[in-house]
Enzyme design. Sequence first.
Site, PDB file in Angstrom:
ATOM      1  N   HIS A  99      48.321 -17.816  80.065  1.00  0.00           N
ATOM      2  CA  HIS A  99      48.321 -17.182  78.744  1.00  0.00           C
ATOM      3  C   HIS A  99      49.503 -16.239  78.634  1.00  0.00           C
ATOM      4  O   HIS A  99      49.930 -15.637  79.618  1.00  0.00           O
ATOM      5  CB  HIS A  99      47.017 -16.421  78.491  1.00  0.00           C
ATOM      6  CG  HIS A  99      46.619 -15.497  79.586  1.00  0.00           C
ATOM      7  ND1 HIS A  99      46.007 -15.926  80.748  1.00  0.00           N
ATOM      8  CD2 HIS A  99      46.761 -14.150  79.722  1.00  0.00           C
ATOM      9  CE1 HIS A  99      45.777 -14.891  81.535  1.00  0.00           C
ATOM     10  NE2 HIS A  99      46.241 -13.804  80.936  1.00  0.00           N
ATOM     11  N   HIS A 101      50.681 -12.846  76.695  1.00  0.00           N
ATOM     12  CA  HIS A 101      50.299 -11.681  75.909  1.00  0.00           C
ATOM     13  C   HIS A 101      51.423 -11.386  74.912  1.00  0.00           C
ATOM     14  O   HIS A 101      52.594 -11.312  75.311  1.00  0.00           O
ATOM     15  CB  HIS A 101      50.138 -10.452  76.805  1.00  0.00           C
ATOM     16  CG  HIS A 101      49.066 -10.573  77.850  1.00  0.00           C
ATOM     17  ND1 HIS A 101      47.815 -10.038  77.683  1.00  0.00           N
ATOM     18  CD2 HIS A 101      49.066 -11.154  79.074  1.00  0.00           C
ATOM     19  CE1 HIS A 101      47.086 -10.276  78.765  1.00  0.00           C
ATOM     20  NE2 HIS A 101      47.823 -10.952  79.627  1.00  0.00           N
TER      21      HIS A 101
HETATM   22  P1  AMP Z   1      45.419 -11.254  82.513  1.00  0.00           P
HETATM   23  O1  AMP Z   1      45.169  -9.969  83.234  1.00  0.00           O
HETATM   24  O2  AMP Z   1      46.892 -11.489  82.232  1.00  0.00           O
HETATM   25  O3  AMP Z   1      44.754 -12.448  83.169  1.00  0.00           O
HETATM   26  O4  AMP Z   1      44.796 -11.048  81.071  1.00  0.00           O
HETATM   27  C1  AMP Z   1      43.539 -11.522  80.683  1.00  0.00           C
HETATM   28  C2  AMP Z   1      43.331 -11.019  79.274  1.00  0.00           C
HETATM   29  O5  AMP Z   1      42.265 -11.753  78.707  1.00  0.00           O
HETATM   30  C3  AMP Z   1      42.947  -9.547  79.185  1.00  0.00           C
HETATM   31  O6  AMP Z   1      43.899  -8.866  78.371  1.00  0.00           O
HETATM   32  C4  AMP Z   1      41.566  -9.565  78.556  1.00  0.00           C
HETATM   33  O7  AMP Z   1      41.347  -8.496  77.671  1.00  0.00           O
HETATM   34  C5  AMP Z   1      41.565 -10.897  77.853  1.00  0.00           C
HETATM   35  N1  AMP Z   1      40.256 -11.515  77.657  1.00  0.00           N
HETATM   36  C6  AMP Z   1      39.315 -11.751  78.589  1.00  0.00           C
HETATM   37  N2  AMP Z   1      38.240 -12.360  78.040  1.00  0.00           N
HETATM   38  C7  AMP Z   1      38.518 -12.509  76.727  1.00  0.00           C
HETATM   39  C8  AMP Z   1      37.802 -13.066  75.622  1.00  0.00           C
HETATM   40  N3  AMP Z   1      36.580 -13.594  75.757  1.00  0.00           N
HETATM   41  N4  AMP Z   1      38.397 -13.056  74.401  1.00  0.00           N
HETATM   42  C9  AMP Z   1      39.625 -12.510  74.247  1.00  0.00           C
HETATM   43  N5  AMP Z   1      40.348 -11.989  75.240  1.00  0.00           N
HETATM   44  C10 AMP Z   1      39.810 -11.975  76.471  1.00  0.00           C
END
Ligand code: AMP
Length: 138
Positions: A99, A101
């Site tokens: 993903h 950001h």
């Molecule tokens: P990372 O640390 O780069 O793996 O980021 C994971 C991101 O996913 C974090 O910013 C979380 O806030 C986001 N996240 C986790 N679960 C969900 C969800 N169900 N819907 C939207 N964002 C999510």
Amino acid sequence: MSNCIFCKIVAGTIPATKLYEDDDVLAFMDIGPIVKGHVLVIPKTHTETIGQTPPETLAKVIAVVRRMARAQQAGLGADGINIHQSNGAAAGQVVPHIHFHVIPRFKHDGHHWNWTAQSYADPSEVAALADRIKAALD
Ligand code: AMP
Ligand code: ZN
């Protein structure tokens, strides 16, 4: 990936605030924003890291990242945008579905990256590391 939270969002089995989707890419609001308006952009097909994701897929994802950044500027009045992407637990990746950001930034949003620049001992150290990376290019 049946137990991947982002695959479940793609499948619609858990909710998300979706902003855009097409056959290959989905953009939705991050549930825990670093700055309010924080967006995630993912390929619909599960891969974990940038190295495991085909360049053709990444090109489609990045095109949507760009559109989200432009919309945050035009729609939210963002003064700047950070693009952040982590690969592997050592890099802080929590959700193992690649993903990007897309984070809107505002002059006084109060967010600060904990980014401490290190330095190389001498020019040979940086040259040796560059040589190892170049030798491994595929
Ligand atoms: P990372 O640390 O780069 O793996 O980021 C994971 C991101 O996913 C974090 O910013 C979380 O806030 C986001 N996240 C986790 N679960 C969900 C969800 N169900 N819907 C939207 N964002 C999510
Ligand atoms: Zn997944």
